[in-house]
Design a protein around this motif. Structure first.
Motif, PDB file in Angstrom:
ATOM      1  N   PHE A 131       0.774  -1.100  -0.082  1.00 39.61           N
ATOM      2  CA  PHE A 131      -0.088  -0.216  -0.027  1.00 39.61           C
ATOM      3  C   PHE A 131       0.970   1.113  -0.005  1.00 39.61           C
ATOM      4  N   ARG A 132       2.207   1.186   0.806  1.00 40.18           N
ATOM      5  CA  ARG A 132       2.978   2.576   0.705  1.00 40.18           C
ATOM      6  C   ARG A 132       3.536   2.443  -0.795  1.00 40.18           C
ATOM      7  N   TRP A 133       3.999   1.561  -1.338  1.00 38.17           N
ATOM      8  CA  TRP A 133       4.484   1.588  -2.390  1.00 38.17           C
ATOM      9  C   TRP A 133       3.334   2.374  -3.718  1.00 38.17           C
ATOM     10  N   LEU A 134       2.390   1.934  -3.446  1.00 43.67           N
ATOM     11  CA  LEU A 134       1.192   2.324  -4.498  1.00 43.67           C
ATOM     12  C   LEU A 134       0.774   4.006  -4.201  1.00 43.67           C
ATOM     13  N   ALA A 135       0.682   4.126  -2.760  1.00 42.29           N
ATOM     14  CA  ALA A 135       0.462   5.543  -2.523  1.00 42.29           C
ATOM     15  C   ALA A 135       1.624   6.640  -2.824  1.00 42.29           C
ATOM     16  N   VAL A 136       2.752   6.030  -2.546  1.00 41.86           N
ATOM     17  CA  VAL A 136       3.976   6.890  -3.084  1.00 41.86           C
ATOM     18  C   VAL A 136       4.038   7.081  -4.479  1.00 41.86           C
ATOM     19  N   HIS A 137       3.670   6.201  -5.290  1.00 40.92           N
ATOM     20  CA  HIS A 137       3.759   6.232  -6.883  1.00 40.92           C
ATOM     21  C   HIS A 137       2.642   6.967  -7.387  1.00 40.92           C
ATOM     22  N   ALA A 138       1.452   6.657  -6.628  1.00 46.86           N
ATOM     23  CA  ALA A 138       0.188   7.545  -7.052  1.00 46.86           C
ATOM     24  C   ALA A 138       0.350   8.814  -7.099  1.00 46.86           C
ATOM     25  N   LEU A 139       1.350   9.517  -5.945  1.00 52.36           N
ATOM     26  CA  LEU A 139       1.494  10.884  -6.011  1.00 52.36           C
ATOM     27  C   LEU A 139       2.851  11.187  -6.799  1.00 52.36           C
ATOM     28  N   VAL A 140       3.925  10.444  -6.829  1.00 53.20           N
ATOM     29  CA  VAL A 140       5.076  10.837  -7.489  1.00 53.20           C
ATOM     30  C   VAL A 140       4.812  10.845  -9.098  1.00 53.20           C
ATOM     31  N   VAL A 141       4.458   9.929  -9.421  1.00 51.03           N
ATOM     32  CA  VAL A 141       4.066   9.836 -11.230  1.00 51.03           C
ATOM     33  C   VAL A 141       3.440  10.940 -11.745  1.00 51.03           C
ATOM     34  N   PRO A 142       2.296  11.288 -11.365  1.00 46.68           N
ATOM     35  CA  PRO A 142       1.588  12.440 -11.782  1.00 46.68           C
ATOM     36  C   PRO A 142       2.546  13.537 -11.662  1.00 46.68           C
ATOM     37  N   THR A 143       3.139  13.913 -10.246  1.00 43.17           N
ATOM     38  CA  THR A 143       3.688  14.920  -9.979  1.00 43.17           C
ATOM     39  C   THR A 143       5.174  15.227 -10.934  1.00 43.17           C
ATOM     40  N   VAL A 144       5.737  14.160 -11.297  1.00 40.77           N
ATOM     41  CA  VAL A 144       6.886  14.399 -12.238  1.00 40.77           C
ATOM     42  C   VAL A 144       6.317  14.707 -13.483  1.00 40.77           C
ATOM     43  N   PHE A 145       5.432  14.016 -14.035  1.00 45.86           N
ATOM     44  CA  PHE A 145       4.681  14.431 -15.442  1.00 45.86           C
ATOM     45  C   PHE A 145       4.239  15.577 -15.446  1.00 45.86           C
ATOM     46  N   PHE A 146       3.708  16.330 -14.408  1.00 46.90           N
ATOM     47  CA  PHE A 146       3.149  17.634 -14.465  1.00 46.90           C
ATOM     48  C   PHE A 146       4.375  18.745 -14.232  1.00 46.90           C
ATOM     49  N   LEU A 147       5.535  18.172 -13.625  1.00 44.12           N
ATOM     50  CA  LEU A 147       6.429  19.213 -13.618  1.00 44.12           C
ATOM     51  C   LEU A 147       7.306  19.234 -14.916  1.00 44.12           C
ATOM     52  N   GLY A 148       7.437  18.130 -15.433  1.00 44.82           N
ATOM     53  CA  GLY A 148       8.220  17.990 -16.741  1.00 44.82           C
ATOM     54  C   GLY A 148       7.366  18.693 -17.951  1.00 44.82           C
ATOM     55  N   ALA A 149       5.953  18.623 -17.768  1.00 41.80           N
ATOM     56  CA  ALA A 149       5.106  19.421 -18.698  1.00 41.80           C
ATOM     57  C   ALA A 149       5.258  20.903 -18.590  1.00 41.80           C
ATOM     58  N   ILE A 150       5.383  21.343 -17.194  1.00 40.40           N
ATOM     59  CA  ILE A 150       5.375  22.805 -17.071  1.00 40.40           C
ATOM     60  C   ILE A 150       6.737  23.365 -17.495  1.00 40.40           C
ATOM     61  N   SER A 151       7.589  22.520 -17.213  1.00 39.10           N
ATOM     62  CA  SER A 151       9.109  23.096 -17.633  1.00 39.10           C
ATOM     63  C   SER A 151       9.501  23.063 -18.981  1.00 39.10           C
ATOM     64  N   SER A 152       8.569  22.112 -19.591  1.00 42.27           N
ATOM     65  CA  SER A 152       8.913  22.134 -21.260  1.00 42.27           C
ATOM     66  C   SER A 152       8.039  23.327 -21.988  1.00 42.27           C
ATOM     67  N   MET A 153       7.115  23.794 -21.154  1.00 41.75           N
ATOM     68  CA  MET A 153       6.190  24.893 -21.621  1.00 41.75           C
ATOM     69  C   MET A 153       7.154  26.154 -21.718  1.00 41.75           C
ATOM     70  N   GLN A 154       8.101  26.287 -20.903  1.00 44.75           N
ATOM     71  CA  GLN A 154       8.986  27.433 -20.912  1.00 44.75           C
ATOM     72  C   GLN A 154       9.754  27.538 -22.125  1.00 44.75           C
ATOM     73  N   PHE A 155      10.082  26.603 -22.861  1.00 45.29           N
ATOM     74  CA  PHE A 155      10.681  26.561 -24.164  1.00 45.29           C
ATOM     75  C   PHE A 155       9.559  26.702 -25.462  1.00 45.29           C
ATOM     76  N   ILE A 156       8.169  26.866 -25.173  1.00 40.38           N
ATOM     77  CA  ILE A 156       7.577  26.945 -26.511  1.00 40.38           C
ATOM     78  C   ILE A 156       7.490  28.468 -27.118  1.00 40.38           C
ATOM     79  N   GLN A 157       7.807  28.362 -28.184  1.00 42.51           N
ATOM     80  CA  GLN A 157       8.011  29.786 -29.053  1.00 42.51           C
ATOM     81  C   GLN A 157       6.776  30.153 -29.747  1.00 42.51           C
ATOM     82  N   ARG A 158       6.525  31.355 -29.899  1.00 37.27           N
ATOM     83  CA  ARG A 158       5.272  31.702 -30.695  1.00 37.27           C
ATOM     84  C   ARG A 158       5.706  31.899 -32.209  1.00 37.27           C
TER      85      ARG A 158
END
Length: 121
Positions: A94-121
Motif C-alpha cells: 500500500f505504501r508503494w502504491l500511495a507513493v507512486h500514485a503521488l510521484v508519477v503524476p507530479t513528475v509528469f506535470f513538472l516536466g510538462a510545465i518546464s517544457s512549456m517554458q521553451f514553447i516559442q510563438r
C-alpha cells in the motif's frame, strides 16, 4: 596482486574518458567524404562499455578472491541459536502504491510545465 589488478583496471577505466590528441597539428581539417582511408575512431559508447566491463571484471575477481575467506569465517563462528526462515515480502505494498500514485503524476506535470517554458510563438 589484487591491488595491482585494481589499479590497472582503474587506470584503464580512466583512460577511456581521455579525448584523443591530435598528433599532427599542421594538417588541414578533413572534408566530409574526402577519403575512405580515414583512421577509425572509437566512439564514446565503446569507451564506456570497455570501462564498465573492466570494472565488472575487477569486481568479479574481488568477489571470487573473498569467497573462500567468507566460507571459512562462517564455519568458525558458533551456530546460531535460532534458525531464521526467509520471508517473502510483497513488492507492491500500500505504501508503494500511495507513493507512486503521488510521484508519477507530479513528475509528469513538472516536466510538462518546464517544457512549456521553451514553447516559442
Amino acid at each position: 596482486m589484487m591491488r595491482v589488478l585494481f589499479f590497472l583496471a582503474s587506470a584503464a577505466t580512466a583512460l577511456a574518458f581521455v579525448p584523443p590528441v591530435n598528433t599532427r597539428p599542421h594538417e588541414a581539417a578533413p572534408v566530409m567524404g574526402a577519403s575512405a582511408a580515414e583512421e577509425p575512431t572509437q566512439s564514446t559508447g565503446f569507451c564506456l562499455a570497455l570501462g564498465a566491463s573492466v570494472g565488472y571484471a575487477a569486481a568479479a575477481m574481488g568477489a571470487v578472491s573473498r569467497q573462500g575467506r567468507v566460507a571459512l569465517k562462517a564455519e568458525q563462528s558458533p551456530p546460531a541459536a535460532v534458525a531464521r526462515t526467509p520471508v517473502a515480502y510483497p513488492i507492491f505494498t500500500f505504501r508503494w502504491l500511495a507513493v507512486h500514485a503521488l510521484v508519477v503524476p507530479t513528475v509528469f506535470f513538472l516536466g510538462a510545465i518546464s517544457s512549456m517554458q521553451f514553447i516559442q510563438r
